[in-house]
Motif scaffolding. Structure first.
Motif, short mmCIF file in Angstrom:
data_model
loop_
_atom_site.label_atom_id
_atom_site.label_comp_id
_atom_site.label_asym_id
_atom_site.label_seq_id
_atom_site.Cartn_x
_atom_site.Cartn_y
_atom_site.Cartn_z
N GLU A 108 1.07 -1.07 -0.14
CA GLU A 108 -0.25 0.24 0.27
C GLU A 108 0.81 1.31 -0.21
O GLU A 108 0.54 2.48 -0.48
CB GLU A 108 -0.64 0.09 1.28
N TRP A 109 2.41 1.10 0.43
CA TRP A 109 2.75 2.33 0.70
C TRP A 109 3.65 2.17 -0.76
O TRP A 109 5.15 3.00 -0.79
CB TRP A 109 3.58 2.49 2.08
N GLY A 110 3.44 1.77 -1.33
CA GLY A 110 4.37 1.86 -2.58
C GLY A 110 5.72 0.37 -2.87
O GLY A 110 6.50 0.22 -3.61
N VAL A 111 6.08 -0.15 -2.09
CA VAL A 111 7.00 -1.02 -1.89
C VAL A 111 6.31 -2.73 -2.90
O VAL A 111 5.59 -3.30 -2.34
CB VAL A 111 7.50 -1.29 -0.44
N VAL A 112 6.59 -2.60 -4.04
CA VAL A 112 6.34 -3.69 -5.11
C VAL A 112 6.19 -4.80 -4.08
O VAL A 112 7.33 -5.49 -3.39
CB VAL A 112 6.48 -3.32 -6.57
N HIS A 113 4.79 -6.00 -4.18
CA HIS A 113 5.26 -7.35 -3.29
C HIS A 113 6.00 -8.11 -4.40
O HIS A 113 6.24 -7.01 -5.87
CB HIS A 113 3.73 -7.36 -3.75
N SER A 114 7.26 -8.92 -4.45
CA SER A 114 8.13 -8.98 -4.35
C SER A 114 9.22 -8.60 -4.94
O SER A 114 10.53 -9.17 -5.51
CB SER A 114 7.69 -10.65 -5.97
N SER A 115 9.29 -7.00 -4.21
CA SER A 115 10.34 -6.90 -4.57
C SER A 115 11.51 -7.21 -3.61
O SER A 115 11.87 -7.38 -2.92
CB SER A 115 9.72 -5.09 -4.86
N ALA A 116 12.94 -6.60 -4.05
CA ALA A 116 13.89 -6.79 -3.12
C ALA A 116 13.52 -6.64 -1.61
O ALA A 116 13.65 -6.78 -0.67
CB ALA A 116 15.54 -6.47 -3.55
N LEU A 117 13.37 -5.15 -1.39
CA LEU A 117 13.33 -4.81 -0.27
C LEU A 117 11.25 -5.35 0.29
O LEU A 117 11.88 -5.62 1.34
CB LEU A 117 12.56 -3.35 -0.53
N SER A 118 10.85 -6.06 -0.30
CA SER A 118 9.68 -6.47 -0.32
C SER A 118 10.14 -7.94 0.57
O SER A 118 9.90 -8.13 2.00
CB SER A 118 8.13 -6.41 -0.97
N ASP A 119 10.72 -8.33 -0.21
CA ASP A 119 11.16 -9.80 0.34
C ASP A 119 11.92 -10.02 1.75
O ASP A 119 11.99 -10.31 2.18
CB ASP A 119 12.52 -10.42 -0.59
N ASP A 120 13.08 -8.82 1.03
CA ASP A 120 13.33 -8.66 3.14
C ASP A 120 12.68 -8.27 4.22
O ASP A 120 12.94 -8.58 4.71
CB ASP A 120 14.65 -7.71 2.38
N ALA A 121 11.48 -7.20 3.46
CA ALA A 121 11.75 -6.51 4.24
C ALA A 121 10.42 -8.05 5.17
O ALA A 121 10.71 -8.30 6.52
CB ALA A 121 10.21 -5.80 4.38
#
Length: 141
Positions: free
Chosen positions: A34-47
């Motif tokens: 919802e905040w714009g951190v796309v699902h399955s992006s590197a940041l999303s995966d790490d988070a």
């Protein structure tokens, strides 16, 4: 856009159970999307990995009868801070050296590898384990 420069925060309490830990990870990923951190992006995966580990540790090592765990996310253009609070201040996480044949005990080493920084803060009751993940600010190459 000026509103994009402000910090955004999310906090939610969960039962100190395996199901609560899984739900914390799932809802963290939904909130980040919802905040714009796309699902399955590197940041999303790490988070997702960090939230999963910190929430699981809170359940395994920080649970106390009648006390929930709490997940808190704070995001700014350059950083995502993840905090998980539990009820036990007497057991702090550690990065352990590898042990031959061990099937567990490597979670905090993973958190340390993924995070720019991590630590523990004692609370009035319990502790908060936090990790900070770097992120590219909007518009960065």
């Amino acid at each position: 856009m000026p509103g994009d420069l402000l910090a955004k925060a999310y906090a939610q309490r969960f039962s100190p159970t395996e199901r609560g830990a899984r739900l914390a990870r799932h809802l963290a990923l939904v909130q980040l999307d919802e905040w714009g951190v796309v699902h399955s992006s590197a940041l999303s995966d790490d988070a997702g990995s960090v939230v999963g580990e910190l929430a699981a540790n809170a359940v395994r090592h920080g649970a106390a009868p009648g006390r929930d765990i709490e997940l808190r996310l704070v995001i700014i253009p350059s950083l995502l801070r993840i905090e998980v609070t539990d009820a036990r201040a007497d057991l702090w996480p550690q990065v352990r050296p590898p042990r031959r044949g061990a099937e567990s005990g490597y979670g905090m080493a993973m958190v340390a590898a993924l995070a720019a920084a991590w630590g523990v803060a004692e609370q009035g009751v319990g502790k908060t384990v936090w990790a900070e993940l770097r992120r590219d600010p909007p518009g960065a190459c």
